[in-house]
Design a protein around this motif. Structure first.
Motif, PDB file in Angstrom:
ATOM      1  N   TYR A  78       0.834  -1.207   0.000  1.00 45.65           N
ATOM      2  CA  TYR A  78       0.000   0.000   0.000  1.00 45.65           C
ATOM      3  C   TYR A  78       0.868   1.256   0.000  1.00 45.65           C
ATOM      4  O   TYR A  78       0.467   2.298  -0.519  1.00 45.65           O
ATOM      5  N   ILE A 120       1.590   1.865  -3.557  1.00 50.57           N
ATOM      6  CA  ILE A 120       0.431   2.496  -4.214  1.00 50.57           C
ATOM      7  C   ILE A 120       0.389   3.993  -3.890  1.00 50.57           C
ATOM      8  O   ILE A 120       0.126   4.828  -4.759  1.00 50.57           O
ATOM      9  N   PHE A 121       0.674   4.329  -2.620  1.00 49.28           N
ATOM     10  CA  PHE A 121       0.681   5.734  -2.198  1.00 49.28           C
ATOM     11  C   PHE A 121       1.727   6.536  -2.977  1.00 49.28           C
ATOM     12  O   PHE A 121       1.437   7.630  -3.475  1.00 49.28           O
ATOM     13  N   GLU A 177       3.049   5.828  -5.865  1.00 45.22           N
ATOM     14  CA  GLU A 177       2.658   5.910  -7.277  1.00 45.22           C
ATOM     15  C   GLU A 177       1.575   6.971  -7.486  1.00 45.22           C
ATOM     16  O   GLU A 177       1.519   7.627  -8.531  1.00 45.22           O
ATOM     17  N   THR A 178       0.718   7.138  -6.466  1.00 47.72           N
ATOM     18  CA  THR A 178      -0.366   8.119  -6.565  1.00 47.72           C
ATOM     19  C   THR A 178       0.163   9.554  -6.553  1.00 47.72           C
ATOM     20  O   THR A 178      -0.316  10.417  -7.292  1.00 47.72           O
ATOM     21  N   ILE A 179       1.165   9.814  -5.702  1.00 48.73           N
ATOM     22  CA  ILE A 179       1.679  11.181  -5.554  1.00 48.73           C
ATOM     23  C   ILE A 179       2.931  11.425  -6.396  1.00 48.73           C
ATOM     24  O   ILE A 179       3.537  12.492  -6.297  1.00 48.73           O
ATOM     25  N   CYS A 180       3.316  10.437  -7.210  1.00 43.97           N
ATOM     26  CA  CYS A 180       4.582  10.493  -7.938  1.00 43.97           C
ATOM     27  C   CYS A 180       4.656  11.714  -8.867  1.00 43.97           C
ATOM     28  O   CYS A 180       3.721  12.001  -9.627  1.00 43.97           O
TER      29      CYS A 180
END
Length: 394
Positions: free
Chosen positions: A349, A352-353, A355-358
């Motif tokens: 997770y 995923i975090f 990758e979301t804010i990348c």
């Protein structure tokens, strides 16, 4: 002298088992093929289930030890690991194997923090710090050895790969033979003596300190584990490796862990409070190297740095807890290990975090982000330790 040497070897040999739960992660594809009617997500629980039950038993291990004794509790834990590790060798029922993995994790949790308590009892000061470093090195060594042996045995069959866990049987014999029985009263008395000595020179709020350590290792573990989860995919996407190439990086992490563990006491003596900052700095550099790498050699070098760094960080927290004024260092160590394992469990997770804010693009983007995360942690730890050191000197 011989008994002292064998005591040290016996305690350290138990540490060989602590990092072996993930040793069969590479066997998941073979298990998925063997149990084709079982959903892949359930097959993958063979890898994650031990961590969940480890957290449960870590929390109750000290309570159990106070009732039946530290040596007996640790011996039961090793025996559970030995038996649960052997069950998949002779059983082909997936659900029984899944239960055996839960028992395996529970067994490791029973002795994980208690071995630290015995080291705390038998050794003092610099010798104790050395032993914590050696424990960390042996943990990395055990994980590396069992992973390698399991991989070789996988060529025979997936059942045979679990024979690698038979190392637990001679370790159990060593522990029972050479580690003396210690009453819980003596361990408590030793802790009280340490508390009295520490209180002469400290005004710290140690319960708050423990929460800080647990929170720190939780977040570090989340992003540390990304190196194992994402490195193979990144190598393949960039074009200098295949999916299987990630196993070489993981082996380098294990080798780095051994080096870091053996160096820990010397680094701690030289860097003191800034040992944690050094470890985080090395993780920052390692993640950046992976992000910019276009061949396998820099990535393998980064793997060694990652292993060294983490074996500076985790033993540092354990050493600080067991050289503090805590009335129950065993419970504090247990909470630290829970935070560590919980961080590992939810690491996907964390990916995923990121990758979301990348803010980067390309296959290596997540490692650029991971490098930034560890750079921020490095800066925070430096300033926290700077403030701590200035208050200590005031």
């Amino acid at each position: 002298m011989k008994n002292k040497y064998m005591l040290k070897i016996s305690l350290l040999s138990v540490s060989l088992l602590m990092g072996t739960a993930a040793a069969i992660n590479g066997n998941i594809p073979a298990l998925a093929d063997a149990f084709i009617n079982i959903p892949l997500s359930l097959v993958e629980m063979i890898s994650t289930l031990p961590s969940l039950f480890l957290m449960i038993s870590v929390l109750i291990s000290t309570t159990i030890a106070k009732k039946i004794g530290y040596k007996r509790t640790i011996a039961i834990g090793i025996a559970l690991v030995a038996v649960a590790g052997f069950i998949p060798v002779v059983v082909n029922n997936f659900y029984i194997i899944l239960v055996s993995r839960a028992i395996f994790g529970f067994g490791i949790g029973l002795f994980n923090s208690l071995v630290v308590a015995l080291v705390n009892y038998f050794y003092d000061d610099e010798q104790r710090s050395k032993m914590f470093g050696f424990q960390s090195a042996f943990e990395g060594m055990g994980g590396l050895a069992v992973t390698f042996i399991s991989g070789q045995l996988l060529n025979i069959s997936w059942n045979a790969s679990f024979l690698a866990y038979m190392i637990a049987f001679p370790i159990l014999v060593l522990f029972i033979t050479f580690v003396p029985k210690v009453s819980t009263d003596k361990i408590t008395e030793k802790n009280k003596s340490q508390i009295f000595q520490e209180r002469q020179n400290t005004k710290e709020d140690f319960p708050l300190m423990v929460l800080g350590y647990v929170g720190a290792i939780f977040f570090i573990a989340i992003f540390f584990m990304l190196s194992g989860i994402k490195v193979a995919g990144v190598m393949q996407a960039v074009g200098y490796g295949e999916t299987s190439s990630g196993s070489f990086v993981i082996m380098m992490i294990g080798i780095g862990g051994m080096i870091g563990g053996f160096l820990f006491s010397k680094v701690l003596r030289f860097c003191k409070e800034y040992t944690i900052t050094l470890g985080l700095s090395l993780l920052t550099i390692a993640m950046y190297i992976i992000a910019i790498a276009t061949s396998i050699l820099p990535t393998l070098f980064a793997g060694i740095l990652i292993g060294i760094a983490f074996r500076f960080i985790l033993p540092y927290f354990i050493d600080k807890i067991n050289n503090s004024q805590l009335s129950n260092p065993g419970l504090a160590t247990s909470l630290l290990l829970v935070g560590y394992n919980l961080g590992i469990a939810i690491s996907p997770y964390g990916a995923i975090f990121l990758e979301t804010i990348c803010i980067f693009r390309g296959p290596s983007a997540i490692f650029y982000m991971n490098a930034i995360v560890f750079l921020i942690m490095t800066c925070i730890s430096f300033f926290v330790m700077l403030v701590f050191h200035s208050q200590k000197c005031a």
